[in-house]
Motif scaffolding. Structure first.
Motif, PDB file in Angstrom:
ATOM      1  N   UNK A  15       0.823  -1.222   0.000  1.00  0.00           N
ATOM      2  CA  UNK A  15       0.000   0.000   0.000  1.00  0.00           C
ATOM      3  C   UNK A  15       0.853   1.267   0.000  1.00  0.00           C
ATOM      4  N   UNK A  16       2.131   1.147  -0.370  1.00  0.00           N
ATOM      5  CA  UNK A  16       3.034   2.296  -0.260  1.00  0.00           C
ATOM      6  C   UNK A  16       2.580   3.472  -1.130  1.00  0.00           C
ATOM      7  N   UNK A  17       1.904   3.211  -2.238  1.00  0.00           N
ATOM      8  CA  UNK A  17       1.439   4.297  -3.096  1.00  0.00           C
ATOM      9  C   UNK A  17       0.339   5.119  -2.420  1.00  0.00           C
ATOM     10  N   UNK A  18      -0.300   4.555  -1.403  1.00  0.00           N
ATOM     11  CA  UNK A  18      -1.367   5.263  -0.690  1.00  0.00           C
ATOM     12  C   UNK A  18      -0.848   5.992   0.544  1.00  0.00           C
ATOM     13  N   UNK A  19       0.434   5.824   0.851  1.00  0.00           N
ATOM     14  CA  UNK A  19       0.994   6.363   2.097  1.00  0.00           C
ATOM     15  C   UNK A  19       1.256   7.862   1.984  1.00  0.00           C
ATOM     16  N   UNK A  20       0.774   8.603   2.981  1.00  0.00           N
ATOM     17  CA  UNK A  20       1.095  10.029   3.095  1.00  0.00           C
ATOM     18  C   UNK A  20       1.405  10.308   4.562  1.00  0.00           C
ATOM     19  N   UNK A  21       2.184  11.364   4.837  1.00  0.00           N
ATOM     20  CA  UNK A  21       2.482  11.681   6.248  1.00  0.00           C
ATOM     21  C   UNK A  21       1.234  11.933   7.081  1.00  0.00           C
ATOM     22  N   UNK A  22       0.207  12.550   6.467  1.00  0.00           N
ATOM     23  CA  UNK A  22      -1.017  12.839   7.208  1.00  0.00           C
ATOM     24  C   UNK A  22      -1.903  11.603   7.369  1.00  0.00           C
ATOM     25  N   UNK A  23      -1.813  10.685   6.413  1.00  0.00           N
ATOM     26  CA  UNK A  23      -2.627   9.474   6.466  1.00  0.00           C
ATOM     27  C   UNK A  23      -1.755   8.270   6.131  1.00  0.00           C
ATOM     28  N   UNK A  24      -1.057   7.732   7.136  1.00  0.00           N
ATOM     29  CA  UNK A  24      -0.185   6.581   6.888  1.00  0.00           C
ATOM     30  C   UNK A  24      -0.978   5.368   6.388  1.00  0.00           C
ATOM     31  N   UNK A  25      -0.342   4.605   5.524  1.00  0.00           N
ATOM     32  CA  UNK A  25      -0.951   3.391   4.989  1.00  0.00           C
ATOM     33  C   UNK A  25       0.017   2.236   5.210  1.00  0.00           C
ATOM     34  N   UNK A  26      -0.492   1.096   5.653  1.00  0.00           N
ATOM     35  CA  UNK A  26       0.357  -0.021   6.059  1.00  0.00           C
ATOM     36  C   UNK A  26       0.161  -1.223   5.135  1.00  0.00           C
ATOM     37  N   UNK A  27       1.274  -1.903   4.850  1.00  0.00           N
ATOM     38  CA  UNK A  27       1.213  -3.112   4.035  1.00  0.00           C
ATOM     39  C   UNK A  27       0.489  -4.227   4.797  1.00  0.00           C
ATOM     40  N   UNK A  28      -0.085  -5.174   4.050  1.00  0.00           N
ATOM     41  CA  UNK A  28      -0.924  -6.222   4.635  1.00  0.00           C
ATOM     42  C   UNK A  28      -0.505  -7.580   4.091  1.00  0.00           C
ATOM     43  N   UNK A  29      -0.395  -8.565   4.968  1.00  0.00           N
ATOM     44  CA  UNK A  29      -0.267  -9.975   4.582  1.00  0.00           C
ATOM     45  C   UNK A  29      -1.438 -10.699   5.216  1.00  0.00           C
ATOM     46  N   UNK A  30      -2.295 -11.322   4.402  1.00  0.00           N
ATOM     47  CA  UNK A  30      -3.519 -11.902   4.948  1.00  0.00           C
ATOM     48  C   UNK A  30      -3.938 -13.156   4.197  1.00  0.00           C
ATOM     49  N   UNK A  31      -4.765 -13.942   4.862  1.00  0.00           N
ATOM     50  CA  UNK A  31      -5.447 -15.056   4.221  1.00  0.00           C
ATOM     51  C   UNK A  31      -6.751 -14.529   3.643  1.00  0.00           C
ATOM     52  N   UNK A  32      -7.095 -14.965   2.428  1.00  0.00           N
ATOM     53  CA  UNK A  32      -8.320 -14.481   1.813  1.00  0.00           C
ATOM     54  C   UNK A  32      -8.782 -15.466   0.744  1.00  0.00           C
ATOM     55  N   UNK A  33      -9.635 -14.993  -0.164  1.00  0.00           N
ATOM     56  CA  UNK A  33     -10.177 -15.799  -1.258  1.00  0.00           C
ATOM     57  C   UNK A  33      -9.860 -15.084  -2.569  1.00  0.00           C
ATOM     58  N   UNK A  34      -9.998 -15.733  -3.724  1.00  0.00           N
ATOM     59  CA  UNK A  34      -9.718 -15.053  -4.982  1.00  0.00           C
ATOM     60  C   UNK A  34     -10.607 -13.813  -5.155  1.00  0.00           C
ATOM     61  N   UNK A  35      -9.991 -12.662  -5.301  1.00  0.00           N
ATOM     62  CA  UNK A  35     -10.746 -11.418  -5.452  1.00  0.00           C
ATOM     63  C   UNK A  35     -11.029 -10.693  -4.156  1.00  0.00           C
ATOM     64  N   UNK A  36     -10.531 -11.216  -3.032  1.00  0.00           N
ATOM     65  CA  UNK A  36     -10.828 -10.611  -1.731  1.00  0.00           C
ATOM     66  C   UNK A  36     -10.057  -9.324  -1.504  1.00  0.00           C
ATOM     67  N   UNK A  37     -10.761  -8.258  -1.124  1.00  0.00           N
ATOM     68  CA  UNK A  37     -10.082  -7.006  -0.752  1.00  0.00           C
ATOM     69  C   UNK A  37      -9.825  -6.974   0.746  1.00  0.00           C
ATOM     70  N   UNK A  38     -10.356  -7.945   1.481  1.00  0.00           N
ATOM     71  CA  UNK A  38     -10.132  -8.065   2.915  1.00  0.00           C
ATOM     72  C   UNK A  38     -10.016  -9.554   3.213  1.00  0.00           C
ATOM     73  N   UNK A  39      -9.692  -9.875   4.455  1.00  0.00           N
ATOM     74  CA  UNK A  39      -9.550 -11.281   4.829  1.00  0.00           C
ATOM     75  C   UNK A  39     -10.867 -11.765   5.411  1.00  0.00           C
ATOM     76  N   UNK A  40     -11.653 -12.471   4.630  1.00  0.00           N
ATOM     77  CA  UNK A  40     -12.961 -12.922   5.126  1.00  0.00           C
ATOM     78  C   UNK A  40     -12.818 -13.909   6.275  1.00  0.00           C
ATOM     79  N   UNK A  41     -11.670 -14.607   6.345  1.00  0.00           N
ATOM     80  CA  UNK A  41     -11.387 -15.471   7.493  1.00  0.00           C
ATOM     81  C   UNK A  41     -10.723 -14.675   8.606  1.00  0.00           C
ATOM     82  N   UNK A  42     -10.296 -13.468   8.265  1.00  0.00           N
ATOM     83  CA  UNK A  42      -9.731 -12.508   9.216  1.00  0.00           C
ATOM     84  C   UNK A  42      -8.551 -13.061  10.003  1.00  0.00           C
TER      85      UNK A  42
END
Length: 564
Positions: free
Chosen positions: A123-150
């Motif tokens: 997510x480095x392209x979304x990172x700004x000093x005012x709004x930090x953005x953090x990289x994510x490693x997650x379990x998910x499904x094909x096409x998942x934008x979040x981890x449905x198994x969390x």
């Protein structure tokens, strides 16, 4: 066989919310008149017309819920429950005083077999000093934008997981869970920020108890130390607990009596015949067992805990069934449950994975995972369907799930070299506590990940159409007795520890400054205190009891007068 476009991706990510919407569809359409003019609404409305003429009592109008009655979990007494989890922290629980957490996903095998993707998001392209953005490693499904198994780690040194709140039945149409969950992973740099993201525009869909650990959490003096948090996230009620020396367990039911009794039905909190009640007892027992004396929980201990097959109801040490921490509905005849709305005997459902994370792994942007049953038990679909013919219709959609090794899942990027890609998943040796690049990693969690050439496009798998499950008749929800509201203890602190801490920590009060949209209007998210919330709840409950008592006495006096 279909084009994968925005609508398909959005639908896949909102599937976890669908059951929560069923019982509220009529209200949603009533409050959003613009939707009733859409062609989609008209098409569904025609399909829901009853065979017989409309009755005079409906004013000649058809109830919109005709199609959905009984098909959703919300119609059967609340949301389904599907996980086991725990998170521990402190020198009394781990050898380094850091965090260790573990999680298992329970699901119907037809659906759960698609959660076999480990996804790294830069997510480095979304990172700004005012709004930090953090990289994510997650379990998910094909096409998942979040981890449905969390289950995930982020570059903010945060690890997290959750367990679904069973029987949850409150819902309002605001932001879907997938949006709130993704924002929390990507933009939360502290535990308090995580709560804010989860609560903002909360719909109550896919309601969970969250277990979030932060390796570099700060106290009031600015000192960094590991800290864990449990957030029981209902719709109207939220309960937050934090500790730097303790543990939290997850078993699909809430400690907070407000959520458990006012926003849930039939959750099995006290019933050890049910998997939620049985796992509540066993998880607590196992944490204490593995931290007795000088013992501390390692990643290997975490593996053993979430693979446990102790049946607390039948008092058997090795009886894999729905009541064990590593759940096996497929091996359970369910002879001790007769409720219509409970899972049927030998249902192809249960543990579909196992995940473990520690502070050290989190700092390295890694976690451990195993595909298939957490305990490693094979599931062979042909043998299962031949033995349990009532589930034979699922044979075409089920897959064999043979024993897989535990692997270390690491940050990976498709533009890196083949050598780096090939090391993204390594077999983990629990005995030595180290990862090995040798050996057969298997076909489950790494299937479909051959070494890719530099800058190679990612192949898009062709989806296979899956027939929808056969609808079942609407079960009758079991009402919660009124006296149950006062029965459970009021939990104001972290889960009980094997030994009291020499100096208890002061309670944490969490404040919010963002806004929450409720019922079409904007209301501030108010600062809350768990103790005050519970006191208000008790006050309200006693007031209702007094009204009931006066009404009962009035009726009794009237009856006596009439009898004379």
């Amino acid at each position: 066989l279909i084009d994968v476009d925005f609508d398909i991706i959005f639908l896949l990510n909102c599937v976890v919310s669908v059951d929560y919407v069923y019982s509220k569809l009529q209200d949603i359409f009533n409050n959003n008149k613009s939707l009733t003019s859409s062609s989609v609404y008209k098409e569904y409305s025609r399909s829901m017309q009853p065979v017989s003429a409309s009755s005079p009592s409906t004013g000649g109008k058809t109830k919109f819920l005709g199609l959905f009655g009984g098909n959703g979990a919300m119609q059967s007494g609340g949301a389904s429950d599907r996980c086991s989890a725990f998170m521990v922290v402190g020198s009394k629980y781990t050898s380094d005083g850091g965090i260790t957490c573990a999680h298992i996903t329970f699901d119907n095998y037809v659906m759960g077999q698609f959660d076999n993707v480990i996804l790294f998001i830069d997510t480095s392209n979304s990172h700004t000093p005012k709004k930090p953005s953090y990289n994510i490693l997650m379990q998910t499904f094909p096409g998942g934008i979040f981890s449905s198994t969390d289950f995930f780690v982020t570059s903010a040194k945060i690890m997290g997981t959750e367990t679904t709140i069973g029987g949850f039945n409150a819902f309002e149409l605001h932001a879907p869970a997938c949006v709130r969950h993704r924002k929390a992973m990507q933009y939360a740099g502290t535990l308090d920020e995580y709560i804010t993201c989860l609560r903002e525009n909360n719909s109550g869909d896919y309601a969970n108890t969250w277990y979030i650990g932060h390796n570099i959490s700060k106290d009031d003096k600015g000192t960094q130390r590991p800290e864990i948090m449990r957030v029981e996230l209902g719709l109207r009620y939220v309960h937050v607990e934090k500790t730097t020396e303790g543990y939290f367990i997850g078993f699909n039911a809430c400690y907070d009596p407000r959520i458990r009794n006012l926003e849930c039905k039939n959750d099995g909190f006290f019933d050890i015949r049910r998997h939620s009640g049985a796992r509540r007892v066993m998880l607590d027992r196992k944490i204490k067992e593995y931290t007795e004396g000088i013992k501390r929980i390692s990643d290997d201990d975490a593996r053993l805990i979430i693979s446990d097959h102790t049946d607390v109801y039948l008092e058997k040490n090795n009886n894999p069934c729905s009541r064990t921490i590593c759940s096996h509905y497929d091996l359970d005849k369910r002879e001790y449950m007769s409720q219509e709305n409970r899972p049927k005997p030998n249902q192809p459902k249960g543990s579909v994975d196992g995940k473990i994370c520690t502070s050290e792994l989190c700092n390295n942007m890694q976690f451990l995972a195993r595909w298939g049953n957490a305990c490693g038990t094979d599931f062979k679909k042909d043998e299962f369907c031949a033995k349990h013919q009532q589930w034979g219709y699922q044979s075409a959609y089920l897959e064999d799930r043979l024993t897989q090794p535990w692997v270390v899942c690491s940050e990976v990027n498709i533009i890196r070299s083949d050598a780096v890609m090939s090391k993204a998943l390594k077999v983990h040796n629990f005995t030595s506590g180290a990862a090995s690049e040798k050996g057969n990693v298997g076909t489950g969690i790494v299937e479909g990940m051959p070494p890719l050439p530099l800058h190679a496009p990612v192949p898009v798998p062709v989806p296979v159409p899956v027939r929808a499950p056969v609808p079942v008749r609407a079960p009758v929800p079991v009402p919660v007795p009124v006296h149950a509201l006062s029965a459970p203890p009021l939990f104001n602190s972290a889960s009980p520890l094997p030994a009291p801490a020499p100096k208890p920590e002061p309670p944490h009060n969490t404040g919010f400054s963002s806004e929450l949209e409720v019922g079409g209007s904007i209301k501030p998210i108010q600062e809350f205190d768990n103790k005050k919330e519970l006191k208000d709840f008790i006050k309200m409950f006693k007031k209702q009891n007094r009204k009931s008592y006066k009404s009962k006495n009035s009726s009794t006096r009237r009856n006596k007068k009439n009898s004379k």
